[in-house]
Design a protein around this motif. Structure first.
Motif, PDB file in Angstrom:
ATOM      1  N   ASP A  24       0.636   6.944  11.859  1.00 32.58           N
ATOM      2  CA  ASP A  24       0.442   5.492  11.827  1.00 32.58           C
ATOM      3  C   ASP A  24       0.682   4.993  10.408  1.00 32.58           C
ATOM      4  OD1 ASP A  24      -0.140   2.974  12.809  1.00 32.58           O
ATOM      5  OD2 ASP A  24      -2.299   3.273  12.910  1.00 32.58           O
ATOM      6  N   LYS A  25       1.096   3.730  10.295  1.00 25.62           N
ATOM      7  CA  LYS A  25       1.223   3.124   8.979  1.00 25.62           C
ATOM      8  C   LYS A  25       1.047   1.620   9.101  1.00 25.62           C
ATOM      9  CE  LYS A  25       6.189   2.464   8.379  1.00 25.62           C
ATOM     10  NZ  LYS A  25       7.314   2.781   7.529  1.00 25.62           N
ATOM     11  N   TYR A  26       0.359   1.063   8.114  1.00 25.80           N
ATOM     12  CA  TYR A  26       0.143  -0.373   8.050  1.00 25.80           C
ATOM     13  C   TYR A  26      -0.357  -0.723   6.656  1.00 25.80           C
ATOM     14  CZ  TYR A  26      -4.600   1.191   9.340  1.00 25.80           C
ATOM     15  OH  TYR A  26      -5.796   1.856   9.412  1.00 25.80           O
ATOM     16  N   ASP A  27      -0.377  -2.013   6.353  1.00 20.80           N
ATOM     17  CA  ASP A  27      -0.854  -2.489   5.060  1.00 20.80           C
ATOM     18  C   ASP A  27      -2.263  -3.042   5.234  1.00 20.80           C
ATOM     19  OD1 ASP A  27       1.457  -1.848   3.673  1.00 20.80           O
ATOM     20  OD2 ASP A  27       2.370  -3.800   4.008  1.00 20.80           O
ATOM     21  N   TYR A  46       0.289  -4.729  10.597  1.00 16.29           N
ATOM     22  CA  TYR A  46       1.060  -3.638  11.197  1.00 16.29           C
ATOM     23  C   TYR A  46       2.551  -3.964  11.178  1.00 16.29           C
ATOM     24  CZ  TYR A  46      -3.562  -2.218  12.603  1.00 16.29           C
ATOM     25  OH  TYR A  46      -4.882  -1.849  12.572  1.00 16.29           O
ATOM     26  N   LYS A  47       3.376  -2.922  11.321  1.00 17.89           N
ATOM     27  CA  LYS A  47       4.827  -3.089  11.189  1.00 17.89           C
ATOM     28  C   LYS A  47       5.423  -4.053  12.213  1.00 17.89           C
ATOM     29  CE  LYS A  47       5.625   1.221  13.674  1.00 17.89           C
ATOM     30  NZ  LYS A  47       6.037   2.580  13.577  1.00 17.89           N
ATOM     31  N   ASP A  48       4.757  -4.218  13.357  1.00 17.62           N
ATOM     32  CA  ASP A  48       5.262  -5.148  14.370  1.00 17.62           C
ATOM     33  C   ASP A  48       4.799  -6.584  14.126  1.00 17.62           C
ATOM     34  OD1 ASP A  48       2.591  -5.016  15.052  1.00 17.62           O
ATOM     35  OD2 ASP A  48       2.918  -4.277  17.086  1.00 17.62           O
ATOM     36  N   LYS A  95      -1.165   0.435   0.847  1.00 19.23           N
ATOM     37  CA  LYS A  95      -0.197   0.902   1.840  1.00 19.23           C
ATOM     38  C   LYS A  95      -0.836   2.128   2.470  1.00 19.23           C
ATOM     39  CE  LYS A  95       3.966  -0.987  -0.122  1.00 19.23           C
ATOM     40  NZ  LYS A  95       5.324  -0.722  -0.593  1.00 19.23           N
ATOM     41  N   ARG A  97      -1.279   5.136   5.281  1.00 15.15           N
ATOM     42  CA  ARG A  97      -0.538   6.031   6.176  1.00 15.15           C
ATOM     43  C   ARG A  97      -1.507   7.082   6.711  1.00 15.15           C
ATOM     44  NH1 ARG A  97       1.917   2.170   5.020  1.00 15.15           N
ATOM     45  NH2 ARG A  97       3.970   1.997   4.098  1.00 15.15           N
TER      46      ARG A  97
END
Length: 168
Positions: A24-27, A46-48, A95, A97
């Motif tokens: 998973d990854k998000y700011d 989130y990336k979306d 950031k 992860r």
């Protein structure tokens, strides 16, 4: 939601091995309404494009702490920022992860990239204090800072933003 958080923390200086699976990854953007007691607001992006907001309370402690997380709406997040006199540019930016490591999840956060305060840390949560203490960390995780108060994010907030030193 009330949660008992049992985690260890390391300064990550070498980076994450390439063979770990990214889960998973998000700011994350977070600010502190108070550091004593620890009360923070947090926005995850989130990336979306999805965004979530939380109001969080944390007890004192090093390895084991109680954490209360309350989902809030964007409007409430903005109102809390206004009440606490927190500007968007003052929020800590991480950031974030998450990687699979054997039967564990290693959460890696790169904090305030592009600033003189930038650092990267890794955390692993455990089901019990015994499991946490018994975990043999791989060398690449670097220096353990679980028991160093200087690496608590609330103290980083005070040190780098100079804000909320007292109960508000």
């Amino acid at each position: 939601m009330i949660n008992i958080e049992i985690e260890r923390k390391w300064l990550l200086e070498q980076g994450v091995p390439e063979d770990l699976t990214l889960m998973d990854k998000y700011d994350i953007y977070q600010g502190y309404i108070s550091t004593k007691p620890e009360v923070r607001i947090r926005k995850n992006v989130y990336k979306d494009g999805l965004k979530t907001y939380m109001l969080e309370f944390k007890s004192d402690g090093k390895l084991k702490r109680t954490e209360v997380q309350i989902p809030i709406r964007e409007q409430e997040f903005k109102q809390l920022m206004e009440v606490a006199n927190i500007k968007e540019k003052e929020l800590i930016h991480k950031k974030h992860r998450a990687y699979k490591y054997n039967d564990k999840v290693i959460e890696v956060s790169s904090v305030d990239e592009g600033t003189e305060n930038h650092f990267i840390y890794a955390e692993i949560e455990f089901p019990t204090a015994t499991a946490a203490i018994g975990f043999k960390a791989p060398d690449w995780l670097g220096k353990e800072v679980t028991n160093e108060l200087n690496y608590k994010m609330k103290n980083y907030w005070v040190r780098t933003r100079g804000k909320n030193k007292e109960i508000l």
